[in-house]
Motif scaffolding. Structure first.
Motif, PDB file in Angstrom:
ATOM      1  N   MET A  95       0.882  -1.219  -0.017  1.00 34.36           N
ATOM      2  CA  MET A  95      -0.011   0.200   0.009  1.00 34.36           C
ATOM      3  C   MET A  95       0.955   1.436  -0.025  1.00 34.36           C
ATOM      4  O   MET A  95       0.530   2.217  -0.673  1.00 34.36           O
ATOM      5  CB  MET A  95      -0.746   0.028   1.246  1.00 34.36           C
ATOM      6  CG  MET A  95      -1.860   1.142   1.283  1.00 34.36           C
ATOM      7  SD  MET A  95      -3.007   1.319  -0.006  1.00 34.36           S
ATOM      8  CE  MET A  95      -4.185   0.062   0.119  1.00 34.36           C
ATOM      9  N   ASP A  96       2.031   1.244   0.719  1.00 38.85           N
ATOM     10  CA  ASP A  96       2.689   2.451   0.821  1.00 38.85           C
ATOM     11  C   ASP A  96       3.428   2.560  -0.464  1.00 38.85           C
ATOM     12  O   ASP A  96       3.552   3.871  -0.856  1.00 38.85           O
ATOM     13  CB  ASP A  96       3.803   2.359   2.004  1.00 38.85           C
ATOM     14  CG  ASP A  96       3.124   2.239   3.222  1.00 38.85           C
ATOM     15  OD1 ASP A  96       2.633   3.334   3.760  1.00 38.85           O
ATOM     16  OD2 ASP A  96       2.944   1.177   3.927  1.00 38.85           O
ATOM     17  N   SER A  97       3.883   1.729  -1.133  1.00 40.04           N
ATOM     18  CA  SER A  97       4.637   1.912  -2.373  1.00 40.04           C
ATOM     19  C   SER A  97       3.717   2.616  -3.303  1.00 40.04           C
ATOM     20  O   SER A  97       3.854   3.322  -4.118  1.00 40.04           O
ATOM     21  CB  SER A  97       5.136   0.606  -3.179  1.00 40.04           C
ATOM     22  OG  SER A  97       5.996   0.154  -2.091  1.00 40.04           O
ATOM     23  N   PHE A  98       2.363   1.890  -3.437  1.00 42.66           N
ATOM     24  CA  PHE A  98       1.310   2.465  -4.314  1.00 42.66           C
ATOM     25  C   PHE A  98       1.023   4.094  -4.189  1.00 42.66           C
ATOM     26  O   PHE A  98       1.041   4.666  -4.990  1.00 42.66           O
ATOM     27  CB  PHE A  98       0.002   1.571  -3.964  1.00 42.66           C
ATOM     28  CG  PHE A  98      -1.325   2.054  -4.849  1.00 42.66           C
ATOM     29  CD1 PHE A  98      -1.573   2.165  -6.118  1.00 42.66           C
ATOM     30  CD2 PHE A  98      -2.364   2.762  -4.050  1.00 42.66           C
ATOM     31  CE1 PHE A  98      -2.476   2.311  -6.577  1.00 42.66           C
ATOM     32  CE2 PHE A  98      -3.353   3.257  -4.534  1.00 42.66           C
ATOM     33  CZ  PHE A  98      -3.538   3.141  -5.957  1.00 42.66           C
ATOM     34  N   LEU A  99       0.733   4.304  -2.878  1.00 38.63           N
ATOM     35  CA  LEU A  99       0.374   5.708  -2.619  1.00 38.63           C
ATOM     36  C   LEU A  99       1.598   6.626  -2.842  1.00 38.63           C
ATOM     37  O   LEU A  99       1.562   7.539  -3.194  1.00 38.63           O
ATOM     38  CB  LEU A  99       0.120   5.663  -1.182  1.00 38.63           C
ATOM     39  CG  LEU A  99      -1.405   5.246  -0.782  1.00 38.63           C
ATOM     40  CD1 LEU A  99      -1.704   4.798   0.832  1.00 38.63           C
ATOM     41  CD2 LEU A  99      -2.406   5.801  -1.558  1.00 38.63           C
ATOM     42  N   LYS A 100       2.784   6.270  -2.600  1.00 43.51           N
ATOM     43  CA  LYS A 100       4.166   7.006  -2.657  1.00 43.51           C
ATOM     44  C   LYS A 100       4.189   7.434  -4.330  1.00 43.51           C
ATOM     45  O   LYS A 100       4.631   8.363  -4.639  1.00 43.51           O
ATOM     46  CB  LYS A 100       5.285   6.128  -2.291  1.00 43.51           C
ATOM     47  CG  LYS A 100       5.684   6.406  -0.821  1.00 43.51           C
ATOM     48  CD  LYS A 100       6.989   5.599  -0.438  1.00 43.51           C
ATOM     49  CE  LYS A 100       6.889   5.619   0.923  1.00 43.51           C
ATOM     50  NZ  LYS A 100       7.808   4.594   1.612  1.00 43.51           N
ATOM     51  N   GLU A 101       3.941   6.206  -5.178  1.00 41.55           N
ATOM     52  CA  GLU A 101       3.986   6.413  -6.717  1.00 41.55           C
ATOM     53  C   GLU A 101       3.118   7.462  -7.232  1.00 41.55           C
ATOM     54  O   GLU A 101       3.159   8.138  -8.042  1.00 41.55           O
ATOM     55  CB  GLU A 101       3.437   5.048  -7.218  1.00 41.55           C
ATOM     56  CG  GLU A 101       3.702   5.015  -8.705  1.00 41.55           C
ATOM     57  CD  GLU A 101       3.534   3.500  -9.276  1.00 41.55           C
ATOM     58  OE1 GLU A 101       2.864   3.535 -10.015  1.00 41.55           O
ATOM     59  OE2 GLU A 101       4.256   2.486  -8.658  1.00 41.55           O
ATOM     60  N   ILE A 102       1.686   7.405  -6.425  1.00 42.36           N
ATOM     61  CA  ILE A 102       0.766   8.412  -6.636  1.00 42.36           C
ATOM     62  C   ILE A 102       1.303   9.883  -6.391  1.00 42.36           C
ATOM     63  O   ILE A 102       1.075  10.762  -7.270  1.00 42.36           O
ATOM     64  CB  ILE A 102      -0.607   8.263  -5.842  1.00 42.36           C
ATOM     65  CG1 ILE A 102      -1.137   7.144  -6.697  1.00 42.36           C
ATOM     66  CG2 ILE A 102      -1.593   9.493  -6.187  1.00 42.36           C
ATOM     67  CD1 ILE A 102      -2.409   6.547  -5.647  1.00 42.36           C
ATOM     68  N   LYS A 103       1.723   9.942  -5.135  1.00 43.26           N
ATOM     69  CA  LYS A 103       2.731  11.359  -4.784  1.00 43.26           C
ATOM     70  C   LYS A 103       3.838  11.884  -5.591  1.00 43.26           C
ATOM     71  O   LYS A 103       3.781  12.759  -6.015  1.00 43.26           O
ATOM     72  CB  LYS A 103       3.226  11.071  -3.318  1.00 43.26           C
ATOM     73  CG  LYS A 103       2.330  11.893  -2.357  1.00 43.26           C
ATOM     74  CD  LYS A 103       3.080  11.906  -1.060  1.00 43.26           C
ATOM     75  CE  LYS A 103       3.336  13.110  -0.464  1.00 43.26           C
ATOM     76  NZ  LYS A 103       3.117  13.567   0.721  1.00 43.26           N
ATOM     77  N   GLU A 104       4.410  10.697  -6.196  1.00 48.65           N
ATOM     78  CA  GLU A 104       5.648  11.028  -7.008  1.00 48.65           C
ATOM     79  C   GLU A 104       4.893  11.660  -8.644  1.00 48.65           C
ATOM     80  O   GLU A 104       5.844  12.476  -8.956  1.00 48.65           O
ATOM     81  CB  GLU A 104       6.542   9.927  -7.514  1.00 48.65           C
ATOM     82  CG  GLU A 104       7.213   9.324  -6.247  1.00 48.65           C
ATOM     83  CD  GLU A 104       8.161  10.597  -5.655  1.00 48.65           C
ATOM     84  OE1 GLU A 104       8.952  11.171  -6.775  1.00 48.65           O
ATOM     85  OE2 GLU A 104       8.403  10.724  -4.696  1.00 48.65           O
ATOM     86  N   LYS A 105       3.982  11.162  -8.836  1.00 49.39           N
ATOM     87  CA  LYS A 105       3.527  11.549 -10.280  1.00 49.39           C
ATOM     88  C   LYS A 105       2.830  13.191 -10.059  1.00 49.39           C
ATOM     89  O   LYS A 105       3.177  13.897 -10.875  1.00 49.39           O
ATOM     90  CB  LYS A 105       2.145  10.781 -10.676  1.00 49.39           C
ATOM     91  CG  LYS A 105       2.465   9.689 -10.949  1.00 49.39           C
ATOM     92  CD  LYS A 105       1.138   8.634 -11.653  1.00 49.39           C
ATOM     93  CE  LYS A 105       1.516   7.301 -11.845  1.00 49.39           C
ATOM     94  NZ  LYS A 105       0.478   6.370 -12.133  1.00 49.39           N
ATOM     95  N   LEU A 106       2.562  13.743  -8.521  1.00 50.51           N
ATOM     96  CA  LEU A 106       2.387  14.862  -8.561  1.00 50.51           C
ATOM     97  C   LEU A 106       3.484  15.955  -8.582  1.00 50.51           C
ATOM     98  O   LEU A 106       3.269  17.017  -8.877  1.00 50.51           O
ATOM     99  CB  LEU A 106       1.768  14.931  -7.070  1.00 50.51           C
ATOM    100  CG  LEU A 106       0.573  14.337  -6.814  1.00 50.51           C
ATOM    101  CD1 LEU A 106       0.153  14.529  -5.365  1.00 50.51           C
ATOM    102  CD2 LEU A 106      -0.762  15.123  -7.681  1.00 50.51           C
ATOM    103  N   ARG A 107       4.606  15.593  -8.312  1.00 49.60           N
ATOM    104  CA  ARG A 107       5.858  16.239  -8.558  1.00 49.60           C
ATOM    105  C   ARG A 107       6.509  16.549 -10.069  1.00 49.60           C
ATOM    106  O   ARG A 107       7.219  17.267 -10.173  1.00 49.60           O
ATOM    107  CB  ARG A 107       6.956  15.671  -7.620  1.00 49.60           C
ATOM    108  CG  ARG A 107       6.543  15.767  -6.038  1.00 49.60           C
ATOM    109  CD  ARG A 107       7.504  15.148  -5.265  1.00 49.60           C
ATOM    110  NE  ARG A 107       7.357  15.044  -3.982  1.00 49.60           N
ATOM    111  CZ  ARG A 107       7.601  14.112  -3.277  1.00 49.60           C
ATOM    112  NH1 ARG A 107       8.352  13.279  -3.448  1.00 49.60           N
ATOM    113  NH2 ARG A 107       7.395  14.182  -1.901  1.00 49.60           N
ATOM    114  N   ARG A 108       6.041  15.541 -10.728  1.00 55.35           N
ATOM    115  CA  ARG A 108       6.382  15.563 -12.422  1.00 55.35           C
ATOM    116  C   ARG A 108       5.737  16.544 -12.981  1.00 55.35           C
ATOM    117  O   ARG A 108       4.678  17.404 -12.675  1.00 55.35           O
ATOM    118  CB  ARG A 108       6.225  14.252 -13.024  1.00 55.35           C
ATOM    119  CG  ARG A 108       7.104  13.168 -12.306  1.00 55.35           C
ATOM    120  CD  ARG A 108       6.794  11.900 -13.102  1.00 55.35           C
ATOM    121  NE  ARG A 108       7.153  10.625 -12.111  1.00 55.35           N
ATOM    122  CZ  ARG A 108       6.644   9.681 -12.260  1.00 55.35           C
ATOM    123  NH1 ARG A 108       5.508   9.321 -13.121  1.00 55.35           N
ATOM    124  NH2 ARG A 108       7.115   8.768 -11.575  1.00 55.35           N
TER     125      ARG A 108
END
Length: 108
Positions: A95-108
């Motif tokens: 779950m944490d990897s999934f949510l971190k991935e969503i957050k990373e997309k925000l930074r791009r």
């Protein structure tokens, strides 16, 4: 105290482990915040849920849905999702990897 901090404080009071919040406000995810915490056992998850209800309902929080199994409880507060997961399930479902991935997309 903001809602996320209050929820994290309540989880901590009842010994939830590894409590992490994810701010997903500016993503296309269906909620603004997700909080993930590890539980020590099924009865621990029940105690955490009861503690959250007892303390958040008087503050005006609405529990729109609760989906519960022995290893994973999801609490829907509308704009906030709370995942209470056994250590095994938290590792298995990443779950944490999934949510971190969503957050990373925000930074791009």
């Amino acid at each position: 105290m903001d809602r996320i901090a209050k929820i994290k404080e309540l989880l901590d009071e009842k010994k939830a482990l590894d409590i992490i919040d994810y701010d997903l406000k500016n993503s296309d995810y269906f909620v603004d915040y997700v909080i993930v915490a590890t539980t020590m056992a099924d009865k621990h998850a029940d105690a955490l849920l009861d503690h959250l209800k007892k303390n958040l309902k008087p503050l005006g929080e609405s529990f729109l849905g609760i989906d519960k199994s022995d290893d994973w409880t999801v609490i829907d507060l509308g704009d906030i999702l709370i995942h209470l997961m056994s250590e095994e399930y938290r590792a298995k479902y990443q779950m944490d990897s999934f949510l971190k991935e969503i957050k990373e997309k925000l930074r791009r």
